[in-house]
Write a protein that holds these residues in place. Structure first.
Motif, PDB file in Angstrom:
ATOM      1  N   MET A 108       5.947 -42.961  -8.459  1.00  0.00           N
ATOM      2  CA  MET A 108       4.686 -43.556  -8.426  1.00  0.00           C
ATOM      3  C   MET A 108       4.802 -44.961  -8.110  1.00  0.00           C
ATOM      4  SD  MET A 108       3.015 -41.902 -12.008  1.00  0.00           S
ATOM      5  CE  MET A 108       4.491 -42.340 -12.924  1.00  0.00           C
ATOM      6  N   GLY A 109       3.575 -45.536  -7.212  1.00  0.00           N
ATOM      7  CA  GLY A 109       3.439 -46.743  -6.837  1.00  0.00           C
ATOM      8  C   GLY A 109       4.196 -47.468  -5.992  1.00  0.00           C
ATOM      9  N   VAL A 110       4.961 -46.880  -5.058  1.00  0.00           N
ATOM     10  CA  VAL A 110       5.754 -47.414  -3.961  1.00  0.00           C
ATOM     11  C   VAL A 110       5.630 -47.140  -2.532  1.00  0.00           C
ATOM     12  CG1 VAL A 110       7.633 -47.557  -5.609  1.00  0.00           C
ATOM     13  CG2 VAL A 110       7.541 -45.634  -3.864  1.00  0.00           C
ATOM     14  N   THR A 111       6.095 -47.839  -1.817  1.00  0.00           N
ATOM     15  CA  THR A 111       5.977 -47.654  -0.255  1.00  0.00           C
ATOM     16  C   THR A 111       7.391 -47.355   0.278  1.00  0.00           C
ATOM     17  OG1 THR A 111       4.244 -49.449  -0.214  1.00  0.00           O
ATOM     18  CG2 THR A 111       5.385 -48.764   1.881  1.00  0.00           C
ATOM     19  N   VAL A 112       7.159 -46.097   0.907  1.00  0.00           N
ATOM     20  CA  VAL A 112       8.513 -45.435   1.311  1.00  0.00           C
ATOM     21  C   VAL A 112       8.395 -45.323   2.970  1.00  0.00           C
ATOM     22  CG1 VAL A 112       9.943 -43.313   1.253  1.00  0.00           C
ATOM     23  CG2 VAL A 112       8.563 -44.341  -0.821  1.00  0.00           C
ATOM     24  N   THR A 113       9.635 -45.860   3.656  1.00  0.00           N
ATOM     25  CA  THR A 113       9.880 -45.809   5.002  1.00  0.00           C
ATOM     26  C   THR A 113      11.114 -45.150   5.315  1.00  0.00           C
ATOM     27  OG1 THR A 113       8.409 -47.491   5.466  1.00  0.00           O
ATOM     28  CG2 THR A 113       9.867 -47.014   6.955  1.00  0.00           C
ATOM     29  N   ASN A 114      11.034 -44.373   6.371  1.00  0.00           N
ATOM     30  CA  ASN A 114      12.581 -43.843   6.762  1.00  0.00           C
ATOM     31  C   ASN A 114      12.311 -43.813   8.308  1.00  0.00           C
ATOM     32  OD1 ASN A 114      14.746 -42.465   7.651  1.00  0.00           O
ATOM     33  ND2 ASN A 114      14.461 -40.871   5.879  1.00  0.00           N
ATOM     34  N   LEU A 115      12.927 -44.570   8.987  1.00  0.00           N
ATOM     35  CA  LEU A 115      12.806 -44.899  10.475  1.00  0.00           C
ATOM     36  C   LEU A 115      13.683 -44.145  11.267  1.00  0.00           C
ATOM     37  CD1 LEU A 115      12.736 -48.945  10.338  1.00  0.00           C
ATOM     38  CD2 LEU A 115      10.791 -47.274  10.661  1.00  0.00           C
ATOM     39  N   HIS A 116      14.534 -43.295  10.647  1.00  0.00           N
ATOM     40  CA  HIS A 116      15.356 -42.203  11.259  1.00  0.00           C
ATOM     41  C   HIS A 116      14.460 -41.214  12.008  1.00  0.00           C
ATOM     42  CE1 HIS A 116      18.345 -38.904  11.930  1.00  0.00           C
ATOM     43  NE2 HIS A 116      19.189 -40.064  11.810  1.00  0.00           N
ATOM     44  N   GLN A 117      15.012 -40.898  13.242  1.00  0.00           N
ATOM     45  CA  GLN A 117      13.848 -39.999  13.928  1.00  0.00           C
ATOM     46  C   GLN A 117      13.760 -38.663  13.216  1.00  0.00           C
ATOM     47  OE1 GLN A 117      15.521 -39.645  17.789  1.00  0.00           O
ATOM     48  NE2 GLN A 117      16.962 -38.269  17.071  1.00  0.00           N
ATOM     49  N   ARG A 118      14.702 -38.126  12.375  1.00  0.00           N
ATOM     50  CA  ARG A 118      14.412 -36.985  11.494  1.00  0.00           C
ATOM     51  C   ARG A 118      14.075 -37.115  10.275  1.00  0.00           C
ATOM     52  NH1 ARG A 118      18.914 -34.786  14.023  1.00  0.00           N
ATOM     53  NH2 ARG A 118      19.688 -33.988  12.166  1.00  0.00           N
ATOM     54  N   GLY A 119      13.822 -38.310   9.812  1.00  0.00           N
ATOM     55  CA  GLY A 119      13.913 -39.029   8.559  1.00  0.00           C
ATOM     56  C   GLY A 119      12.766 -38.410   7.671  1.00  0.00           C
ATOM     57  N   HIS A 120      12.953 -37.902   6.439  1.00  0.00           N
ATOM     58  CA  HIS A 120      12.184 -37.810   5.492  1.00  0.00           C
ATOM     59  C   HIS A 120      11.904 -38.814   4.331  1.00  0.00           C
ATOM     60  CE1 HIS A 120      11.871 -33.478   6.712  1.00  0.00           C
ATOM     61  NE2 HIS A 120      12.992 -33.667   7.030  1.00  0.00           N
ATOM     62  N   ASN A 134       1.200 -43.552  -4.041  1.00  0.00           N
ATOM     63  CA  ASN A 134       2.450 -44.184  -3.144  1.00  0.00           C
ATOM     64  C   ASN A 134       1.836 -44.532  -1.533  1.00  0.00           C
ATOM     65  OD1 ASN A 134       4.981 -43.804  -5.190  1.00  0.00           O
ATOM     66  ND2 ASN A 134       4.021 -41.776  -4.749  1.00  0.00           N
ATOM     67  N   THR A 135       2.462 -45.224  -0.871  1.00  0.00           N
ATOM     68  CA  THR A 135       2.259 -45.126   0.431  1.00  0.00           C
ATOM     69  C   THR A 135       3.454 -44.675   1.519  1.00  0.00           C
ATOM     70  OG1 THR A 135       0.783 -47.130   0.472  1.00  0.00           O
ATOM     71  CG2 THR A 135       1.751 -46.869   2.648  1.00  0.00           C
ATOM     72  N   LEU A 136       3.104 -43.691   2.123  1.00  0.00           N
ATOM     73  CA  LEU A 136       4.143 -43.140   3.071  1.00  0.00           C
ATOM     74  C   LEU A 136       3.951 -43.455   4.409  1.00  0.00           C
ATOM     75  CD1 LEU A 136       6.256 -41.364   1.215  1.00  0.00           C
ATOM     76  CD2 LEU A 136       3.866 -41.178   0.331  1.00  0.00           C
ATOM     77  N   VAL A 137       4.779 -44.396   4.986  1.00  0.00           N
ATOM     78  CA  VAL A 137       4.544 -44.987   6.221  1.00  0.00           C
ATOM     79  C   VAL A 137       5.526 -45.057   7.172  1.00  0.00           C
ATOM     80  CG1 VAL A 137       4.867 -47.378   5.389  1.00  0.00           C
ATOM     81  CG2 VAL A 137       3.513 -46.946   7.343  1.00  0.00           C
ATOM     82  N   ARG A 138       5.522 -44.674   8.594  1.00  0.00           N
ATOM     83  CA  ARG A 138       6.581 -44.606   9.530  1.00  0.00           C
ATOM     84  C   ARG A 138       7.795 -44.022   9.186  1.00  0.00           C
ATOM     85  NH1 ARG A 138       8.450 -50.052  10.891  1.00  0.00           N
ATOM     86  NH2 ARG A 138       7.546 -50.573   8.698  1.00  0.00           N
ATOM     87  N   ASN A 139       7.732 -42.957   8.651  1.00  0.00           N
ATOM     88  CA  ASN A 139       8.715 -41.881   8.603  1.00  0.00           C
ATOM     89  C   ASN A 139       8.828 -41.083   9.708  1.00  0.00           C
ATOM     90  OD1 ASN A 139       9.554 -42.147   5.437  1.00  0.00           O
ATOM     91  ND2 ASN A 139       7.381 -41.976   5.181  1.00  0.00           N
ATOM     92  N   GLY A 140      10.133 -40.869  10.130  1.00  0.00           N
ATOM     93  CA  GLY A 140      10.256 -40.361  11.525  1.00  0.00           C
ATOM     94  C   GLY A 140       9.814 -38.862  11.339  1.00  0.00           C
ATOM     95  N   ASN A 141      10.144 -38.384  10.513  1.00  0.00           N
ATOM     96  CA  ASN A 141       9.771 -36.845  10.447  1.00  0.00           C
ATOM     97  C   ASN A 141       8.559 -36.571   9.615  1.00  0.00           C
ATOM     98  OD1 ASN A 141       9.572 -34.056   9.758  1.00  0.00           O
ATOM     99  ND2 ASN A 141      11.456 -33.755  10.769  1.00  0.00           N
ATOM    100  N   THR A 142       8.665 -36.819   8.307  1.00  0.00           N
ATOM    101  CA  THR A 142       7.824 -36.305   7.378  1.00  0.00           C
ATOM    102  C   THR A 142       7.707 -37.515   6.178  1.00  0.00           C
ATOM    103  OG1 THR A 142       7.874 -34.134   7.876  1.00  0.00           O
ATOM    104  CG2 THR A 142       7.090 -34.498   5.583  1.00  0.00           C
ATOM    105  N   GLY A 143       6.524 -37.614   5.608  1.00  0.00           N
ATOM    106  CA  GLY A 143       6.373 -38.378   4.357  1.00  0.00           C
ATOM    107  C   GLY A 143       6.977 -37.875   3.126  1.00  0.00           C
ATOM    108  N   VAL A 144       6.343 -36.757   2.740  1.00  0.00           N
ATOM    109  CA  VAL A 144       6.878 -35.927   1.527  1.00  0.00           C
ATOM    110  C   VAL A 144       6.927 -34.510   1.976  1.00  0.00           C
ATOM    111  CG1 VAL A 144       6.090 -35.101  -0.753  1.00  0.00           C
ATOM    112  CG2 VAL A 144       5.207 -37.348   0.049  1.00  0.00           C
ATOM    113  N   SER A 145       8.164 -34.047   1.903  1.00  0.00           N
ATOM    114  CA  SER A 145       8.846 -32.733   2.272  1.00  0.00           C
ATOM    115  C   SER A 145       9.018 -31.946   0.777  1.00  0.00           C
ATOM    116  CB  SER A 145      10.015 -32.821   3.143  1.00  0.00           C
ATOM    117  OG  SER A 145      10.281 -31.546   3.440  1.00  0.00           O
TER     118      SER A 145
END
Length: 211
Positions: A108-120, A134-145
């Motif tokens: 709860m209440g975080v910003t998550v970024t995974n810059l890997h091109q297949r990143g979740h 939360n904020t899911l921003v600039r994830n290479g594949n998916t924000g929440v899987s």
């Protein structure tokens, strides 16, 4: 309600000498997860949590543990950025920032970024956590899987500029996806296999495909 509360501060904390208390926080979420008892709450102070600050990815949450930053601000200034190799029982090797499994309670209440091109950003594996504010921003594949047989509640999150999907639902999962905003994200919500998400009150803007 919580068995213990652990405080983490990437700027002022210390993993060697810290106590995990408000006055003497740990430096990394990695350390907090190592000592967290079942039903613990891990409270994050503002800052960036990444490999440079000492994190070891993926961050794996289980045992009814909750990670909490600022849910009302959708994780503003609490940034978790990084990725690591995660072996999923249902989907083989994946690149993941945060993995929730085995009765994980929530993020709860975080910003998550995974810059890997297949990143979740957040990977849920046969678990029923709450993913809220939360904020899911600039994830290479998916924000929440959502994978395996999961029934999480995914509510009041902001998905922005994720290349593949905002929320991707696999297996026989039945997430409740409520009051989220999907903005400039590839596919807002993708449901595949035998999954059955429940969508309530979400907003979709400028995505390649909404649902």
């Amino acid at each position: 309600q919580y068995s213990q509360i652990i405080y983490v501060d990437p700027r002022m904390g210390n993993d060697q000498n810290g106590q995990g208390s408000q006055q003497s926080p740990f430096k990394t979420i990695t350390q907090a997860l190592m000592i967290a008892q079942p039903k613990s709450l891990i409270i994050l102070n503002s800052g960036t949590y990444n490999e440079q600050s000492g994190e070891n990815f993926p961050l794996v949450i289980k045992q009814e543990v909750t990670i909490q930053g600022k849910p009302k601000l959708q994780g503003r200034n609490i940034k978790i950025e990084g990725n690591g190799f995660f072996v999923s029982p249902t989907a083989a090797g994946q690149n993941v920032t945060i993995a929730l499994m085995n009765k994980a309670a929530g993020v709860m209440g975080v910003t998550v970024t995974n810059l890997h091109q297949r990143g979740h950003g957040i990977w849920i594996e046969s678990a029923n956590p709450i993913i809220h504010g939360n904020t899911l921003v600039r994830n290479g594949n998916t924000g929440v899987s959502v994978n395996g047989k999961s029934a999480p509640v995914i509510s009041n999150n902001y998905f922005y500029n994720n290349t593949g999907n905002g929320v991707l639902v696999y297996g026989t999962s039945k997430p409740r996806v409520e009051n989220n905003e999907f903005h400039r994200t590839g596919y807002g919500v993708s449901a595949v296999q035998n999954s059955a998400p429940i969508l309530i009150g979400n907003t979709f803007r400028d995505n390649r495909i909404g649902v």
